[in-house]
Write a protein that holds these residues in place. Structure first.
Motif, PDB file in Angstrom:
ATOM      1  N   VAL A 101       0.841  -1.201   0.000  1.00  0.00           N
ATOM      2  CA  VAL A 101       0.000   0.000   0.000  1.00  0.00           C
ATOM      3  C   VAL A 101       0.872   1.246   0.000  1.00  0.00           C
ATOM      4  CG1 VAL A 101      -1.646   1.339   1.366  1.00  0.00           C
ATOM      5  CG2 VAL A 101      -1.984  -1.131   1.078  1.00  0.00           C
ATOM      6  N   ALA A 102       1.927   1.244   0.807  1.00  0.00           N
ATOM      7  CA  ALA A 102       2.845   2.388   0.827  1.00  0.00           C
ATOM      8  C   ALA A 102       3.494   2.593  -0.541  1.00  0.00           C
ATOM      9  CB  ALA A 102       3.911   2.182   1.901  1.00  0.00           C
ATOM     10  N   SER A 103       3.834   1.500  -1.219  1.00  0.00           N
ATOM     11  CA  SER A 103       4.412   1.600  -2.563  1.00  0.00           C
ATOM     12  C   SER A 103       3.431   2.238  -3.534  1.00  0.00           C
ATOM     13  CB  SER A 103       4.812   0.207  -3.073  1.00  0.00           C
ATOM     14  OG  SER A 103       5.802  -0.372  -2.266  1.00  0.00           O
TER      15      SER A 103
ATOM     16  N   VAL B 150       8.699   8.477   4.382  1.00  0.00           N
ATOM     17  CA  VAL B 150       7.781   9.191   5.269  1.00  0.00           C
ATOM     18  C   VAL B 150       6.458   9.449   4.558  1.00  0.00           C
ATOM     19  CG1 VAL B 150       7.360  11.352   6.498  1.00  0.00           C
ATOM     20  CG2 VAL B 150       9.573  10.234   6.681  1.00  0.00           C
ATOM     21  N   ALA B 151       6.531   9.954   3.318  1.00  0.00           N
ATOM     22  CA  ALA B 151       5.311  10.232   2.568  1.00  0.00           C
ATOM     23  C   ALA B 151       4.573   8.942   2.216  1.00  0.00           C
ATOM     24  CB  ALA B 151       5.640  11.009   1.299  1.00  0.00           C
ATOM     25  N   ALA B 152       5.317   7.893   1.852  1.00  0.00           N
ATOM     26  CA  ALA B 152       4.693   6.613   1.525  1.00  0.00           C
ATOM     27  C   ALA B 152       3.964   6.046   2.734  1.00  0.00           C
ATOM     28  CB  ALA B 152       5.751   5.626   1.034  1.00  0.00           C
TER      29      ALA B 152
ATOM     30  N   VAL C 148       7.635  -0.893   5.613  1.00  0.00           N
ATOM     31  CA  VAL C 148       8.028   0.275   4.831  1.00  0.00           C
ATOM     32  C   VAL C 148       9.545   0.375   4.701  1.00  0.00           C
ATOM     33  CG1 VAL C 148       8.225   2.019   6.677  1.00  0.00           C
ATOM     34  CG2 VAL C 148       7.356   2.683   4.427  1.00  0.00           C
ATOM     35  N   SER C 149      10.270  -0.251   5.620  1.00  0.00           N
ATOM     36  CA  SER C 149      11.731  -0.216   5.546  1.00  0.00           C
ATOM     37  C   SER C 149      12.258  -0.953   4.321  1.00  0.00           C
ATOM     38  CB  SER C 149      12.339  -0.829   6.815  1.00  0.00           C
ATOM     39  OG  SER C 149      12.022  -2.207   6.912  1.00  0.00           O
ATOM     40  N   LYS C 150      11.436  -1.844   3.728  1.00  0.00           N
ATOM     41  CA  LYS C 150      11.854  -2.605   2.551  1.00  0.00           C
ATOM     42  C   LYS C 150      11.732  -1.805   1.253  1.00  0.00           C
ATOM     43  CE  LYS C 150      10.486  -7.126   4.448  1.00  0.00           C
ATOM     44  NZ  LYS C 150       9.700  -8.371   4.167  1.00  0.00           N
TER      45      LYS C 150
ATOM     46  N   THR D 293       3.952  24.455  -0.745  1.00  0.00           N
ATOM     47  CA  THR D 293       3.518  23.896  -2.026  1.00  0.00           C
ATOM     48  C   THR D 293       3.218  22.418  -1.808  1.00  0.00           C
ATOM     49  OG1 THR D 293       4.919  25.391  -3.313  1.00  0.00           O
ATOM     50  CG2 THR D 293       4.168  23.400  -4.416  1.00  0.00           C
ATOM     51  N   MET D 294       2.117  21.947  -2.408  1.00  0.00           N
ATOM     52  CA  MET D 294       1.706  20.562  -2.230  1.00  0.00           C
ATOM     53  C   MET D 294       1.547  19.889  -3.584  1.00  0.00           C
ATOM     54  SD  MET D 294      -1.326  19.127   0.239  1.00  0.00           S
ATOM     55  CE  MET D 294      -0.398  19.670   1.681  1.00  0.00           C
ATOM     56  N   ARG D 295       2.172  18.730  -3.742  1.00  0.00           N
ATOM     57  CA  ARG D 295       2.128  17.984  -5.004  1.00  0.00           C
ATOM     58  C   ARG D 295       0.824  17.202  -5.101  1.00  0.00           C
ATOM     59  NH1 ARG D 295       7.446  14.828  -5.793  1.00  0.00           N
ATOM     60  NH2 ARG D 295       6.595  13.470  -4.179  1.00  0.00           N
ATOM     61  N   SER D 296       0.286  17.113  -6.307  1.00  0.00           N
ATOM     62  CA  SER D 296      -1.011  16.473  -6.509  1.00  0.00           C
ATOM     63  C   SER D 296      -0.969  14.965  -6.347  1.00  0.00           C
ATOM     64  CB  SER D 296      -1.547  16.814  -7.910  1.00  0.00           C
ATOM     65  OG  SER D 296      -2.707  16.083  -8.196  1.00  0.00           O
ATOM     66  N   SER D 297       0.037  14.297  -6.904  1.00  0.00           N
ATOM     67  CA  SER D 297       0.002  12.845  -6.994  1.00  0.00           C
ATOM     68  C   SER D 297      -0.038  12.168  -5.631  1.00  0.00           C
ATOM     69  CB  SER D 297       1.219  12.337  -7.783  1.00  0.00           C
ATOM     70  OG  SER D 297       2.425  12.714  -7.144  1.00  0.00           O
ATOM     71  N   ASP D 298       0.692  12.721  -4.660  1.00  0.00           N
ATOM     72  CA  ASP D 298       0.781  12.079  -3.354  1.00  0.00           C
ATOM     73  C   ASP D 298       0.616  13.041  -2.190  1.00  0.00           C
ATOM     74  OD1 ASP D 298       3.130  13.456  -3.649  1.00  0.00           O
ATOM     75  OD2 ASP D 298       4.460  11.770  -3.250  1.00  0.00           O
ATOM     76  N   GLY D 299       0.361  14.316  -2.475  1.00  0.00           N
ATOM     77  CA  GLY D 299       0.213  15.292  -1.407  1.00  0.00           C
ATOM     78  C   GLY D 299       1.520  15.666  -0.731  1.00  0.00           C
TER      79      GLY D 299
END
Length: 640
Positions: free
Chosen positions: A167-169, A177-179, A218-220, A302-308
């Motif tokens: 899911v994080a991927s 962090v964002a993932a 998530v470490s992987k 500034t905030m990116r659309s694809s992942d915030g």
């Protein structure tokens, strides 16, 4: 605020990312238009795709909800090039060209999940864009591929707890962090459950699933660690994973020119009352390049659309140049969201909405800002400073920003209950819905063309209770006295979700409200209302006054200025409030002040001064923007 001559010209030209386009003089009547009828897809498409590709159905549903709330948007792309309920992405050539170096390689690879889905499923890319069932299958296949790449078990019967890394991927994030922030959102959705009707009219239900995910997965991920706000320079909630990318505070050109913000010590030099929601009118990398240009302007985030994903550029205690109104700059924080207000076929992503809401909640709590539409405002609510600037004020994030959903995410839903009667003298809050509220809008993509039908955040106001009556006039936008239009940039005849007005009259299904000094009519049947009454305070001209002026800033009286600081003229706008009219109060406790900052220094020097006046102002709802009135001109009383 006036600045040095050279920078003044630059600010006038580029101070805001959107410029007011030519307003059309005609166009079709502004009645609601039907949505196109995409092929209906049963909710069983999720269970079928989950079984086929070995993904737990709850995981597939929760990821899709976090990406799109299960909407397919009629096959139109998001602002970051994502399609369908699974938000399969296809980065265009212009977006790739906008990147550089490692960013180009890493981002172009991650933002191509549509191609990845095509290879995994054998489905045509066109079908993955436009066919909802194909899109859901593509998303399930991509999720399963991420799970396999992490060496984890695949199967619809596997525990959702074992899918955290996959899911994080799926977030397509730039760091761990964002993932992880995206994955946390997905699992919180899973824990709450969800149910809604999609834009194709399909009811989808996801029962709540209590699960403790394996966050160590998530470490992987083959991603950089990312920056956690608790140990960095940024002012963000820990789950957001912001980066610090400073806007330059530096001198340039001839002596006296500097950019692109001002040092301050807020709230001591002026409290922070507003958070201003902007959209970029450009892709994120180009916008990041601009904010690092000292000859340009600035904003806090500034905030990116694809992942915030979020970058901070200016500290909250300093004053960014973003709103086109120095008084609002003095008292606000500006957030730019990657997106395009006039492009009616695109949509703002759920990741953008969710992360923006996280940031706004954090900033509002930290700065004691009310979570309401009078303080969490669109750039389109910022008033002109004097009559000559009204027409050039900007109108982002525009008619396609879903304010109702946004405030749901903020935990402060826009008022919408039939508790009080809607009658003359009552305050009403506009709440037209979004998905089914499809208003006619023109000139999104080319002059003289209708915009692609989709949900809008407003209702039109007319000069009479008739569907064919002309739209109300806005003498600030149309100095020639012409009627309002349906041009995408023409805000002058719109009442947006969350805005408040005082009812002047009611005739059957029609409601008239006081708007820009006149009456504006909109249809709000009792069975399906677009406005709801609520208690509150209103301002009216003091007895004996035929009219009172309104202002675009709450500057001090002349006597408040020290001898070494030039008086900033208090100039009314071209509008007024007539006797017998009333407008809702949105804030009784604003500061009457002016922050004098016109010289460059590494620390705020002695001539960076907050001038505080004694002449009180109130902030009111007035037309499609906010405005200010002098307390001495009006009486305040409860609404009827």
């Amino acid at each position: 605020m006036l600045r040095r001559p050279k920078i003044l010209a630059a600010l006038a030209a580029v101070a805001l990312p959107i410029t007011l386009t030519g307003v059309s003089s005609g166009g079709p009547p502004a009645t609601a238009a039907p949505l196109p009828a995409p092929a209906a897809v049963a909710a069983t498409a999720y269970s079928a795709a989950a079984a086929k590709y070995g993904v737990p159905e709850s995981v597939l549903l929760a990821v899709s909800y976090a990406e799109s709330r299960w909407d397919d948007h009629g096959g139109a792309p998001s602002t970051s090039g994502g399609y369908g309920p699974m938000h399969l992405t296809a980065l265009g050539a212009s977006e790739v060209a906008d990147l550089s170096g490692k960013q180009k390689v890493a981002t172009a690879d991650s933002l191509q999940t549509l191609d990845k889905a095509a290879k995994l499923t054998g489905l045509d890319a066109s079908a993955l864009r436009t066919d909802t069932t194909a899109n859901i299958n593509g998303g399930a296949a991509v999720l399963a591929s991420y799970q396999k790449s992490l060496g984890l078990p695949v199967g619809a019967e596997t525990s959702p707890a074992e899918w955290y890394g996959a899911v994080a991927s799926y977030a397509e994030a730039g760091d761990k962090v964002a993932a992880a922030g995206f994955a946390d959102d997905v699992y919180s959705i899973m824990a709450r459950g969800a149910a809604r009707t999609t834009n194709t009219g399909q009811q989808v239900v996801m029962p709540a699933v209590a699960v403790t995910p394996d966050k160590a997965q998530v470490s992987k991920l083959s991603l950089p660690a990312g920056v956690k706000p608790s140990t960095s320079n940024v002012e963000c909630p820990p789950s957001l994973g912001c980066e610090w990318l400073p806007a330059p505070y530096s001198e340039f050109g001839t002596a006296g020119d500097y950019g692109n913000h001002d040092l301050a010590n807020r709230p001591k030099t002026g409290k922070i009352d507003y958070i201003v929601i902007h959209d970029t009118e450009g892709t994120w990398q180009g916008v990041l390049n601009l904010v690092q240009d000292p000859t340009y302007v600035s904003w806090q985030y500034t905030m990116r659309s694809s992942d915030g994903h979020t970058w901070q550029h200016v500290k909250a205690n300093d004053v960014a140049w973003h709103a086109g109104n120095w008084y609002v700059n003095m008292h606000s924080i500006g957030i730019e969201h990657e997106g395009f207000a006039p492009q009616g076929a695109t949509w703002f992503t759920e990741s953008l909405y969710r992360n923006s809401a996280k940031l706004v909640k954090y900033l509002a709590a930290k700065n004691d800002i009310p979570l309401d539409r009078a303080h969490i405002i669109g750039h389109d609510q910022v008033p002109g400073t004097v009559p000559s600037t009204v027409r050039g004020m900007h109108w982002d994030p525009g008619p396609y920003w879903d304010w109702e959903h946004y405030f749901d995410l903020l935990g402060a839903p826009i008022y919408g209950h039939n508790v009080f009667p809607v009658k003359a003298g009552s305050i009403v809050t506009i709440k037209p819905g979004f998905q089914g509220n499809v208003q006619v809008v023109n000139n999104c993509d080319a002059p003289g063309t209708p915009c692609t039908p989709q949900g809008t955040n407003f209702v039109y106001l007319r000069q009479a209770p008739d569907d064919n009556a002309p739209l109300v006039k806005d003498i600030g936008l149309h100095p020639d006295g012409s009627d309002g239009t349906t041009d995408v940039s023409d805000m002058g005849s719109r009442a947006a979700a969350g805005s408040q007005y005082v009812v002047a009259q009611r005739q059957g299904d029609w409601v008239a409200v006081w708007y820009l000094g006149a009456m504006g009519w909109f249809k709000s049947p009792a069975s399906t209302p677009d406005a709801f009454a609520k208690p509150g305070l209103v301002v009216k001209p003091k007895a004996g006054k035929a009219s009172v002026p309104v202002y675009g800033r709450a500057y001090p009286e002349q006597a408040a200025y020290p001898a070494n600081i030039p008086y900033q003229t208090v100039t009314p706008l071209q509008y007024s409030i007539g006797a017998g009219q009333a407008y809702p109060v949105s804030d009784l406790n604003i500061e009457t002040d002016y922050y004098r900052a016109v010289t460059f220094a590494e620390q705020p020097p002695a001539d960076h001064v907050q001038v505080i006046g004694k002449d009180r102002y109130y902030q009111i709802w007035f037309g499609h923007r906010m405005a200010y009135v002098r307390a001495a001109d009006v009486d305040v009383s409860p609404a009827i």
